[in-house]
Scaffold this active site. Sequence first.
Site, mmCIF file in Angstrom:
data_model
loop_
_atom_site.group_PDB
_atom_site.id
_atom_site.type_symbol
_atom_site.label_atom_id
_atom_site.label_comp_id
_atom_site.label_asym_id
_atom_site.label_seq_id
_atom_site.Cartn_x
_atom_site.Cartn_y
_atom_site.Cartn_z
ATOM 1 N N ARG A 116 40.110 39.409 -8.889
ATOM 2 C CA ARG A 116 39.374 40.679 -8.141
ATOM 3 C C ARG A 116 39.867 40.813 -7.108
ATOM 4 O O ARG A 116 40.992 39.955 -6.666
ATOM 5 C CB ARG A 116 38.199 39.955 -8.320
ATOM 6 N N CYS A 143 23.512 47.255 -2.519
ATOM 7 C CA CYS A 143 24.639 48.001 -3.621
ATOM 8 C C CYS A 143 24.466 49.139 -3.726
ATOM 9 O O CYS A 143 23.263 50.170 -3.010
ATOM 10 C CB CYS A 143 24.030 47.036 -4.122
ATOM 11 N N LYS A 193 34.995 37.577 -14.348
ATOM 12 C CA LYS A 193 35.705 37.992 -13.251
ATOM 13 C C LYS A 193 36.261 36.182 -12.407
ATOM 14 O O LYS A 193 35.177 35.089 -12.758
ATOM 15 C CB LYS A 193 35.029 38.690 -13.178
ATOM 16 N N CYS A 213 19.646 44.739 -8.787
ATOM 17 C CA CYS A 213 19.706 43.920 -9.186
ATOM 18 C C CYS A 213 19.426 42.444 -9.010
ATOM 19 O O CYS A 213 20.527 41.855 -8.291
ATOM 20 C CB CYS A 213 20.132 44.087 -11.280
ATOM 21 N N CYS A 223 25.315 42.329 -5.437
ATOM 22 C CA CYS A 223 26.506 42.356 -5.295
ATOM 23 C C CYS A 223 27.079 42.745 -3.745
ATOM 24 O O CYS A 223 28.137 42.295 -2.943
ATOM 25 C CB CYS A 223 26.821 43.817 -6.349
ATOM 26 N N CYS A 274 24.964 52.302 -10.848
ATOM 27 C CA CYS A 274 25.326 51.125 -11.580
ATOM 28 C C CYS A 274 24.473 51.673 -12.936
ATOM 29 O O CYS A 274 22.911 50.971 -12.771
ATOM 30 C CB CYS A 274 24.885 50.182 -10.759
ATOM 31 N N LYS A 296 37.065 35.604 -7.738
ATOM 32 C CA LYS A 296 37.464 36.050 -6.759
ATOM 33 C C LYS A 296 37.878 34.674 -6.010
ATOM 34 O O LYS A 296 37.454 33.981 -5.596
ATOM 35 C CB LYS A 296 35.492 36.457 -5.994
ATOM 36 N N ARG A 314 37.989 51.575 -9.095
ATOM 37 C CA ARG A 314 38.204 50.505 -8.030
ATOM 38 C C ARG A 314 39.071 50.793 -7.334
ATOM 39 O O ARG A 314 40.571 50.154 -7.900
ATOM 40 C CB ARG A 314 37.238 49.800 -7.999
HETATM 41 C C1 SRM Z 1 30.635 48.521 -5.491
HETATM 42 C C2 SRM Z 1 29.717 46.573 -4.804
HETATM 43 C C3 SRM Z 1 29.127 47.045 -5.097
HETATM 44 C C4 SRM Z 1 28.904 47.691 -3.298
HETATM 45 O O1 SRM Z 1 27.330 48.110 -3.075
HETATM 46 O O2 SRM Z 1 30.201 46.891 -2.060
HETATM 47 C C5 SRM Z 1 29.950 46.074 -6.474
HETATM 48 C C6 SRM Z 1 29.295 47.227 -7.086
HETATM 49 C C7 SRM Z 1 28.850 46.977 -8.862
HETATM 50 N N1 SRM Z 1 28.805 45.808 -9.420
HETATM 51 FE FE1 SRM Z 1 29.604 44.088 -7.782
HETATM 52 N N2 SRM Z 1 29.955 44.639 -6.709
HETATM 53 C C8 SRM Z 1 30.396 44.568 -5.478
HETATM 54 C C9 SRM Z 1 30.596 42.981 -5.034
HETATM 55 C C10 SRM Z 1 29.904 41.592 -5.902
HETATM 56 C C11 SRM Z 1 29.330 40.671 -4.737
HETATM 57 C C12 SRM Z 1 29.883 40.570 -3.487
HETATM 58 C C13 SRM Z 1 30.527 39.725 -3.125
HETATM 59 O O3 SRM Z 1 31.693 39.301 -4.646
HETATM 60 O O4 SRM Z 1 31.331 39.184 -2.926
HETATM 61 C C14 SRM Z 1 28.977 39.530 -6.246
HETATM 62 C C15 SRM Z 1 28.547 38.522 -5.927
HETATM 63 C C16 SRM Z 1 29.660 37.534 -5.759
HETATM 64 C C17 SRM Z 1 29.529 37.093 -7.205
HETATM 65 O O5 SRM Z 1 30.626 37.831 -8.024
HETATM 66 O O6 SRM Z 1 28.879 36.197 -7.728
HETATM 67 C C18 SRM Z 1 29.259 41.221 -7.646
HETATM 68 C C19 SRM Z 1 28.279 40.305 -8.459
HETATM 69 C C20 SRM Z 1 28.326 41.358 -10.053
HETATM 70 C C21 SRM Z 1 27.909 40.584 -10.704
HETATM 71 C C22 SRM Z 1 27.565 39.114 -11.463
HETATM 72 C C23 SRM Z 1 28.515 38.332 -11.474
HETATM 73 C C24 SRM Z 1 28.331 36.672 -12.242
HETATM 74 O O7 SRM Z 1 28.322 36.369 -12.490
HETATM 75 O O8 SRM Z 1 27.174 36.954 -11.545
HETATM 76 C C25 SRM Z 1 28.112 41.894 -11.889
HETATM 77 C C26 SRM Z 1 27.873 42.067 -13.082
HETATM 78 C C27 SRM Z 1 28.190 41.191 -14.003
HETATM 79 O O9 SRM Z 1 29.377 40.929 -13.630
HETATM 80 O O10 SRM Z 1 28.104 40.801 -15.223
HETATM 81 C C28 SRM Z 1 28.758 42.982 -11.043
HETATM 82 C C29 SRM Z 1 28.565 44.197 -11.315
HETATM 83 C C30 SRM Z 1 28.786 45.357 -10.554
HETATM 84 C C31 SRM Z 1 29.105 46.762 -11.517
HETATM 85 C C32 SRM Z 1 30.814 46.700 -11.461
HETATM 86 C C33 SRM Z 1 27.574 46.953 -13.128
HETATM 87 C C34 SRM Z 1 28.708 47.152 -14.179
HETATM 88 O O11 SRM Z 1 29.042 45.855 -14.650
HETATM 89 O O12 SRM Z 1 28.880 48.074 -14.622
HETATM 90 C C35 SRM Z 1 28.615 47.523 -9.832
HETATM 91 C C36 SRM Z 1 29.073 48.751 -9.857
HETATM 92 C C37 SRM Z 1 27.704 50.001 -8.980
HETATM 93 C C38 SRM Z 1 28.500 51.150 -8.992
HETATM 94 O O13 SRM Z 1 28.163 52.252 -9.665
HETATM 95 O O14 SRM Z 1 29.744 51.607 -7.726
HETATM 96 N N3 SRM Z 1 29.011 42.536 -9.848
HETATM 97 N N4 SRM Z 1 29.735 42.389 -6.633
HETATM 98 C C39 SRM Z 1 31.075 45.436 -4.497
HETATM 99 C C40 SRM Z 1 32.466 45.864 -5.296
HETATM 100 C C41 SRM Z 1 33.367 44.873 -4.670
HETATM 101 C C42 SRM Z 1 34.906 45.050 -4.892
HETATM 102 O O15 SRM Z 1 35.508 45.871 -4.156
HETATM 103 O O16 SRM Z 1 35.106 44.397 -5.865
HETATM 104 S S1 SF4 Z 2 23.186 44.663 -7.325
HETATM 105 FE FE1 SF4 Z 2 23.224 45.169 -9.964
HETATM 106 S S2 SF4 Z 2 22.245 47.107 -9.370
HETATM 107 FE FE2 SF4 Z 2 23.188 45.945 -7.433
HETATM 108 S S3 SF4 Z 2 26.118 47.362 -7.960
HETATM 109 FE FE3 SF4 Z 2 25.753 45.417 -8.278
HETATM 110 S S4 SF4 Z 2 25.533 45.119 -10.946
HETATM 111 FE FE4 SF4 Z 2 24.618 47.281 -10.073
#
Ligand code: SRM
Ligand code: SF4
Lengths: 561, 601
Positions: A143, A427, A206, A472, A476, A433, A208, A74
Amino acid sequence: MDGQKLSDDEYIKDKSDYLRGTIKESLRNPLTGALDPDDVKLIKYHGSYQQYDRDLDTERKKQKLEPLYQFMIRVRTPGGITTPGQWIALDKLSDQYGNSTMKLTTRQSFQFHGIFKNELKPTIKAINDELLSTLATCGDVNRNVMCNPNPYQSKIHEEVYALAGEISEHFLPKTSAYHEIWLDKEKVAGTPDKEPLYSEHYLPRKFKIGLTIPPNNDIDVFANDLGFIAIEEDNEIVGYNVCIGGGLGSTFGEKSTYPRLADVIGFVPKDKVIAVGEAVITIQRDYGNRVDRKNARLKYTIDKHGLQWFVDEIENRLGSKMEKPRAFEFNKNGDEYGWVKGTNDKWFYTLFIEHGRIKDEEGYRLKKALKEVAEILKGDFRLTGNQNLIIANVAEKNKKAIEAVLEKNGVLNNEKLTGLRKSSMACVALNTCPLAFAEAERYLPSLVDKLDDIMRKHNLQDDEINIRMTGCPNNCARSSLGEIGFVGRAPGRYNMYLGASHNGDRLNSLYKEMLSEENILQELDPILGSYAQEREPGEEFGDFVIRKNLVDTTNRPLQIL
Amino acid sequence: MDLKKGPFNDKQAEKLQEALSGLDSGQLQWLSGYFSGIIQNAPAVSATPQQQNTAAPQAAASKPQKLHILFGSHTGNSEGLAENLATFAKEKGIETEVSDMASFKGRNLKKIDNLAVIVSTHGLGEPPVQAEDLYNFIHSKKAPDLSHMKFSVLALGDSSYVDFCQTGKDFDIALEKLGAQRIGPRQDCDVDYEEDAEAWQNSFINALAQTSDQPAEAETPNELAAPKAAAKFSRKNPFEATILEKIELNGRGSSKETIHLELDLEGSGLTYEPGDALGVYGANSEYLIGEVLKATKLSGNEEVETHQGKKNLLEALTYDYELTPLSKLSITKYAELTESKKLKEILSDNKKIQDYLLGRDVLDLIQEEPYKLNPDELISVLRKNTPRMYSIASSQQAVEDEVHLLVSVVRYEAFGRNKEGHCSTTLADRLKVDDKVKVFVDKNSRFKLPQDPEAPVIMVGPGTGVAPFRAFMQHKEVAENKGKSWLFFGDRNFRTDFLYQTEWQQYLDEGVLTKADVAFSRDQEEKQYVQHRMLENGKELYDWLEQGAHFYVCGDATRMAKDVDNALREIIQQQGGVTPEKAEEYIKYLQVSKRYQTDIY
Ligand code: SRM
Ligand code: SF4
Ligand SMILES: Cc1cc2nc3c(=O)[nH]c(=O)nc-3n(C[C@H](O)[C@H](O)[C@H](O)COP(=O)(O)OP(=O)(O)OC[C@H]3O[C@@H](n4cnc5c(N)ncnc54)[C@H](O)[C@@H]3O)c2cc1C
Ligand SMILES: Cc1cc2nc3c(=O)[nH]c(=O)nc-3n(C[C@H](O)[C@H](O)[C@H](O)COP(=O)(O)O)c2cc1C
């Protein structure tokens, strides 16, 4: 949490020597494409996640081969802006080391997939050679900082964008581990690492930050742990409303976890923004939950100690009070497409990119097109918070040339571009993922095809209803803020949520669980039908379903102090 | 038994009588555990003396044999419950062992008398990935008889799924089918599983304690014992082994084709040791036979005289003779019939013969020198079907009635046709699981593990050469022999061609294998082979030899074996600081003392 056993991650950080761990050794181990389990956690802080091709999982298991381990990288692009030169370089990297695609993320950054262990170092090095970085794009730190890529008020945007960069820089970890491991920089002897802000244990989870300029909320500012809403008076920014405690992730069956929107707690002048950030981050550092990662985000720290307590603590650390929040209004959290002219007389073209995936397909050579645009573009590229792309700062006379390139590669005015599709986000989910229960990016397009038939039937093809899908409940693609939201439960099964507002200030609520595609279409057809018939003038879909009590609005509304 | 004699007033007694009437013994047994559970959780005072000396203490008093807890967990819930159960059982004085299905070897089920299965369901009613192997194993025909076993299942799930707790149910049924006796019924748990799980735990442990008075009629078979019947099967009289399993080991996109085979020797009385080979009889492909019949204008229905007696031509061509590769015998015979000058000319010079044979088959011969063959002439030209040898890749101590092979499939293009290895493509293309194949054991006393189980072993086995070393490892694991071991493996690409990768990783984790070095020739610009890894590790390798290590080489004879031999000499010279002559002596000494053994082909 005295005496209690902390979460494993805390011990890993503790013995990691400022995020070094044994990453170097892990990279050298020739018997596996994976890293040592502890290093898998640590490498996140360096901007990469270990993954494996889930499509091949069972097959390779049978073949007595380990999973096809590969890495996601990333990139850190505060405010989502890159130069044409950088674009060309990243495009090249995706072919050389990645899976020949680039993913524009929901937080305005780039992701590469399918990088193998032996390719990690050259890739990360090459990214740094382009004056970009991957440091702290993941891990328990701040982030990538989001900033509304607002094409209209160019001057205002310039200022807010600059601030985003400043924040991003200010809250970077200071360890030199990154430079030693990836950039072959020698550690200068006798210079012990220090993390004045984070401490050697970094944050509990994390963190943000996002900045936006009303009336646009395309970055979903309320989904951030810390958000800043620019406040203008006669075309000058006078300061920012501060909002805290956003976060959308949750875990099925765990009541103690839930999506939560940030609360607007005050207004501060520009020069206080960094200080506020430091206050909020250090409070989270000191009070955040380090025992249970599922309850470690800022939102839970706030709900545990109370919003007012938190605000007081911020003001203690600031040494001054914040003013009452100033009035602001958001009209939408989606993107506007096509050409618009900025106040700097330059043109901006917003291009829809389905779920942010840049790739070439038969008759739709998006990746090629954008590379060619980059070759002639004098302006810059801007990633939006909705996985789309703005070709920015184009001189009047160059518009034609750019359109021609898009045209030639079948990327311009794609007739499939209905209101619903334009407003869709998904996502990554499968096949990379590891947390995905169901498809998202690879599936939503075909679901939208089928929903569009229904939309046309009800003559809604131009209505922009936010529809978002995640594999899930981590959310994201911010499905909790979709007027129609889908969250994967199991292969081919989704929970459907309805009733989020059209501008990101109200979460949706559960409508039904475990729906198959068939169920989804059956459920939505009549609802859309009645929306077409019975909506009030200008009434958005999300508001309509609430008025009709199709779902209850038990979700905690965001507070404005 | 009259409840009125118990510590109850009449009303209570009647109520109980009524409640208990018509319950079967299983249900009663479950209840007794359920009550003991209530007691545990109830404040001591509330428990009357009688109650105390019923369930709980009794459980403590009589020690059942060991309890084995197997969990299959994806997100950790089942694992957590497994640990609870273990602690609880230990408190009750029951010896317990907890295993994760992910690493548990199915064949070890036989050794378990008392089993608790705690498993969740994922996907849409599927087992968690971690449990897949064991799940498939107990549903496969390899699953052993478990009539000596007592068991109970705790199933985790989520009732919002159609197939609620499906995996638990499947385990429950499968174990019963294999003859195991259920003590205490299966408990299905929803997402809020804590209470149900606890109730099950109590009743199960209690039931276990009660059964333990009559020790289970465990007849754990003595695995090491050789079968009574002396092997009557041989090269002349091969055994028809059933194919149990057939897996292509190379990952997608690989340039190699290597298959892992598991054959069933049950009832054959055949025995083997690590280092032995298995002889396998192939059969010709329909395509090639068809082409030969076309070329000879024969139908295949003709009757012919074969070394196996009278047969119809088609059958003879399929099973009794070889059409590929071409042999000198065939050219000679054919030359006599055809009186071909060209062939006679070739036969006059060995070099020419070699060149002619390479890549040709009988069809090439017939097409290049046309001649009207009658059926018996055709047969007379052909070489008898001869078995191919395959180094055995399993240890009988580990897999008992099975034998495993690792086969590299021979395919190449020559003289305008795609050529197929006679035996390897029989196994790859013409036989599937459940089909039978003719085999016999070919002992090899010159490729054996050291007598001394403590002696270090160095194993060099690139490609299919790794086969016997898998057998070595299986043997070391079962025999728990302590000696150090070091594997050198190589192939083309790390991601697709690392044969048995996950097994080597597990052997390393378990310490059965001490050290492994790999060379993948095509992952970088300059080719890298096992001998390069040996040289890089020259010092340590020499130290091992000095410590009495046995050095084994298996695989390709044409180049690999020579390169490895040279590398070994070089290491001995450098590290030993001796002349080539002295190094030569050192090698000789290793060979006569059976510490340098090769199985090359
Ligand atoms: C790429 C992206 C989704 C997309 O299709 O664009 C993404 C992809 C992933 N997110 Fe996310 N998140 C992405 C934005 C978000 C958002 C949206 C936002 O921030 O506006 C959220 C919801 C907001 C939030 O943070 O609550 C989000 C909440 C999560 C979570 C849940 C965090 C939590 O505290 O509940 C995880 C899981 C974790 O952190 O344990 C996670 C984890 C992940 C992981 C890294 C899975 C992992 O932990 O192994 C995913 C990688 C998938 C892949 O194969 O690329 N991602 N993730 C976004 C990348 C953002 C960036 O450039 O930094
Ligand atoms: S929402 Fe769940 S399945 Fe989709 S990218 Fe985030 S962690 Fe992976
Ligand atoms: C002791 C011993 C142990 C063995 N262990 C194993 C083992 O564990 N695994 C394993 O896979 N094999 C093993 N082999 C080799 C095996 O016995 C067979 O030789 C191999 O499987 C090929 O037999 P086939 O019938 O498939 O091919 P055949 O029909 O016998 O064809 C092989 C012949 O085809 C010709 N040929 C092959 N490639 C080409 C080419 N590219 N161009 C031109 N001509 C070519 C050559 O003449 C070669 O001799 C072992 C051999 C021995 C003696
Ligand atoms: C993706 C997914 C699919 C599931 N599918 C099923 C199912 O088909 N049937 C069921 O009974 N439970 C199902 N469950 C629920 C789990 O079995 C339940 O959460 C259990 O407690 C997990 O235990 P574990 O942590 O030991 O794996 C599923 C859970 C997940 C996350």
